[in-house]
Design a protein around this motif. Structure first.
Motif, PDB file in Angstrom:
ATOM      1  N   GLY A 279      -0.914  11.901  -9.762  1.00 20.51           N
ATOM      2  CA  GLY A 279      -0.270  11.160  -8.685  1.00 20.51           C
ATOM      3  C   GLY A 279      -1.144  10.102  -8.063  1.00 20.51           C
ATOM      4  O   GLY A 279      -2.119   9.641  -8.655  1.00 20.51           O
ATOM      5  N   GLY A 280      -0.793   9.732  -6.848  1.00 17.73           N
ATOM      6  CA  GLY A 280      -1.535   8.724  -6.128  1.00 17.73           C
ATOM      7  C   GLY A 280      -0.942   8.508  -4.755  1.00 17.73           C
ATOM      8  O   GLY A 280       0.115   9.056  -4.417  1.00 17.73           O
ATOM      9  N   ALA A 281      -1.623   7.685  -3.952  1.00 15.75           N
ATOM     10  CA  ALA A 281      -1.170   7.414  -2.587  1.00 15.75           C
ATOM     11  C   ALA A 281      -1.504   5.982  -2.223  1.00 15.75           C
ATOM     12  O   ALA A 281      -2.468   5.404  -2.723  1.00 15.75           O
ATOM     13  CB  ALA A 281      -1.840   8.369  -1.601  1.00 15.75           C
ATOM     14  N   GLY A 282      -0.693   5.415  -1.327  1.00 16.90           N
ATOM     15  CA  GLY A 282      -0.932   4.084  -0.798  1.00 16.90           C
ATOM     16  C   GLY A 282      -0.824   4.099   0.711  1.00 16.90           C
ATOM     17  O   GLY A 282      -0.020   4.851   1.273  1.00 16.90           O
ATOM     18  N   HIS A 283      -1.650   3.284   1.372  1.00 14.50           N
ATOM     19  CA  HIS A 283      -1.642   3.159   2.834  1.00 14.50           C
ATOM     20  C   HIS A 283      -1.491   1.690   3.207  1.00 14.50           C
ATOM     21  O   HIS A 283      -2.147   0.825   2.630  1.00 14.50           O
ATOM     22  CB  HIS A 283      -2.960   3.638   3.443  1.00 14.50           C
ATOM     23  N   LEU A 284      -0.678   1.438   4.191  1.00 15.71           N
ATOM     24  CA  LEU A 284      -0.502   0.110   4.749  1.00 15.71           C
ATOM     25  C   LEU A 284      -0.789   0.222   6.245  1.00 15.71           C
ATOM     26  O   LEU A 284      -0.060   0.900   6.978  1.00 15.71           O
ATOM     27  CB  LEU A 284       0.927  -0.368   4.500  1.00 15.71           C
ATOM     28  N   VAL A 285      -1.884  -0.399   6.703  1.00 12.24           N
ATOM     29  CA  VAL A 285      -2.383  -0.198   8.064  1.00 12.24           C
ATOM     30  C   VAL A 285      -1.947  -1.338   8.986  1.00 12.24           C
ATOM     31  O   VAL A 285      -2.078  -2.513   8.651  1.00 12.24           O
ATOM     32  CB  VAL A 285      -3.929  -0.095   8.066  1.00 12.24           C
ATOM     33  N   PHE A 286      -1.464  -0.936  10.174  1.00 13.14           N
ATOM     34  CA  PHE A 286      -1.079  -1.883  11.220  1.00 13.14           C
ATOM     35  C   PHE A 286      -1.911  -1.597  12.459  1.00 13.14           C
ATOM     36  O   PHE A 286      -1.634  -0.658  13.208  1.00 13.14           O
ATOM     37  CB  PHE A 286       0.412  -1.749  11.547  1.00 13.14           C
TER      38      PHE A 286
ATOM     39  N   ILE B 291       5.913   2.210  -1.013  1.00 15.03           N
ATOM     40  CA  ILE B 291       5.703   0.885  -0.444  1.00 15.03           C
ATOM     41  C   ILE B 291       5.969  -0.116  -1.559  1.00 15.03           C
ATOM     42  O   ILE B 291       5.385  -0.026  -2.631  1.00 15.03           O
ATOM     43  CB  ILE B 291       4.271   0.752   0.108  1.00 15.03           C
ATOM     44  N   GLY B 292       6.858  -1.054  -1.297  1.00 13.30           N
ATOM     45  CA  GLY B 292       7.272  -2.017  -2.316  1.00 13.30           C
ATOM     46  C   GLY B 292       6.611  -3.367  -2.137  1.00 13.30           C
ATOM     47  O   GLY B 292       5.396  -3.470  -1.976  1.00 13.30           O
ATOM     48  N   TYR B 293       7.423  -4.402  -2.085  1.00 11.22           N
ATOM     49  CA  TYR B 293       6.943  -5.784  -2.024  1.00 11.22           C
ATOM     50  C   TYR B 293       5.933  -5.986  -0.899  1.00 11.22           C
ATOM     51  O   TYR B 293       6.144  -5.543   0.231  1.00 11.22           O
ATOM     52  CB  TYR B 293       8.112  -6.755  -1.805  1.00 11.22           C
ATOM     53  N   LEU B 294       4.845  -6.667  -1.219  1.00 11.33           N
ATOM     54  CA  LEU B 294       3.867  -7.098  -0.220  1.00 11.33           C
ATOM     55  C   LEU B 294       3.451  -8.531  -0.537  1.00 11.33           C
ATOM     56  O   LEU B 294       3.316  -8.886  -1.715  1.00 11.33           O
ATOM     57  CB  LEU B 294       2.619  -6.209  -0.235  1.00 11.33           C
ATOM     58  N   PRO B 295       3.208  -9.364   0.491  1.00 20.24           N
ATOM     59  CA  PRO B 295       2.656 -10.701   0.245  1.00 20.24           C
ATOM     60  C   PRO B 295       1.273 -10.559  -0.392  1.00 20.24           C
ATOM     61  O   PRO B 295       0.684  -9.467  -0.381  1.00 20.24           O
ATOM     62  CB  PRO B 295       2.543 -11.308   1.639  1.00 20.24           C
ATOM     63  N   PRO B 296       0.704 -11.637  -0.928  1.00 17.83           N
ATOM     64  CA  PRO B 296      -0.631 -11.559  -1.532  1.00 17.83           C
ATOM     65  C   PRO B 296      -1.655 -10.948  -0.567  1.00 17.83           C
ATOM     66  O   PRO B 296      -1.616 -11.209   0.633  1.00 17.83           O
ATOM     67  CB  PRO B 296      -0.976 -13.020  -1.826  1.00 17.83           C
ATOM     68  N   PHE B 297      -2.562 -10.128  -1.119  1.00 21.16           N
ATOM     69  CA  PHE B 297      -3.557  -9.450  -0.290  1.00 21.16           C
ATOM     70  C   PHE B 297      -4.749  -9.056  -1.142  1.00 21.16           C
ATOM     71  O   PHE B 297      -4.677  -9.028  -2.358  1.00 21.16           O
ATOM     72  CB  PHE B 297      -2.963  -8.196   0.365  1.00 21.16           C
ATOM     73  N   GLU B 298      -5.847  -8.746  -0.450  1.00 19.85           N
ATOM     74  CA  GLU B 298      -7.012  -8.148  -1.095  1.00 19.85           C
ATOM     75  C   GLU B 298      -7.014  -6.680  -0.736  1.00 19.85           C
ATOM     76  O   GLU B 298      -6.960  -6.325   0.442  1.00 19.85           O
ATOM     77  CB  GLU B 298      -8.304  -8.813  -0.619  1.00 19.85           C
ATOM     78  N   GLU B 299      -7.069  -5.841  -1.764  1.00 22.45           N
ATOM     79  CA  GLU B 299      -7.022  -4.398  -1.523  1.00 22.45           C
ATOM     80  C   GLU B 299      -8.253  -3.944  -0.754  1.00 22.45           C
ATOM     81  O   GLU B 299      -9.361  -4.401  -0.987  1.00 22.45           O
ATOM     82  CB  GLU B 299      -6.922  -3.664  -2.850  1.00 22.45           C
ATOM     83  N   GLU B 300      -8.039  -3.018   0.188  1.00 21.01           N
ATOM     84  CA  GLU B 300      -9.112  -2.491   1.013  1.00 21.01           C
ATOM     85  C   GLU B 300      -9.505  -1.096   0.552  1.00 21.01           C
ATOM     86  O   GLU B 300      -8.823  -0.483  -0.266  1.00 21.01           O
ATOM     87  CB  GLU B 300      -8.662  -2.487   2.479  1.00 21.01           C
ATOM     88  N   GLU B 301     -10.598  -0.580   1.098  1.00 24.45           N
ATOM     89  CA  GLU B 301     -11.077   0.759   0.765  1.00 24.45           C
ATOM     90  C   GLU B 301     -10.123   1.805   1.334  1.00 24.45           C
ATOM     91  O   GLU B 301      -9.691   1.722   2.476  1.00 24.45           O
ATOM     92  CB  GLU B 301     -12.484   0.985   1.336  1.00 24.45           C
TER      93      GLU B 301
END
Length: 156
Positions: free
Chosen positions: A80-87, A142-152
């Motif tokens: 599996g795996g996990a994703g985080h989107l921080v605000f 988490i689906g579509y995201l604008p361009p970004f640099e992945e963080e730790e």
């Protein structure tokens, strides 16, 4: 059945409690994520190619809205795996997460895949709450995201 009970049952059928996620994105925005948490929803939306918007509440009352550049991280693990989107929001961080893990083996030799999602509420780097999604509109990831640099990736 009494007439009062019949009317109450009819009203419940016509106006059921929220059992699906209301998408809080506007018509001109792309939906990155949306889920229901009780009678309220969490949505992540994007109206441009630079930022994403976190919204919490209902379509008639958005209680919290945070616009931010994309702070995305992910990790993989066996099965599996996990994703985080921080605000970030002052002392607080709202971390939208989605993850998939391998579950039990089935009789047919396949393995179940369990998808979960929600938001971590963090204050001063301390986890205050893990609000799990109950209902989804669309995919649980988490689906579509604008361009970004992945963080730790950080574990919570």
């Amino acid at each position: 059945m009494t007439m009062k009970k019949f009317i109450l049952c009819a009203l419940c059928l016509l106006n059921p409690p929220v059992s699906f996620a209301e998408n809080l994105c506007l018509t001109n925005e792309k939906t990155s994520f949306s889920c229901g948490v009780g009678s309220k929803s969490i949505s992540v939306c994007s109206a441009n190619d630079r930022t994403v918007i976190y919204r919490f509440g209902t379509t008639s009352n958005v209680e919290l809205e945070i616009e931010s550049v994309v702070h995305f991280s992910r990790t993989g693990y066996s099965g599996g795996g996990a994703g985080h989107l921080v605000f970030p929001n002052g002392k607080y961080k709202y971390i939208v997460y989605s993850r998939g893990i391998s579950g039990e083996w089935r009789d047919d030799g396949s393995r179940e895949y369990i998808k979960t999602a929600g938001v971590y509420v963090v204050k001063n780097e301390r986890l205050l709450a893990d609000v799990a999604c109950k209902h989804f509109s669309g995919d649980r990831f988490i689906g579509y995201l604008p361009p970004f640099e992945e963080e730790e990736f950080e574990y919570y």
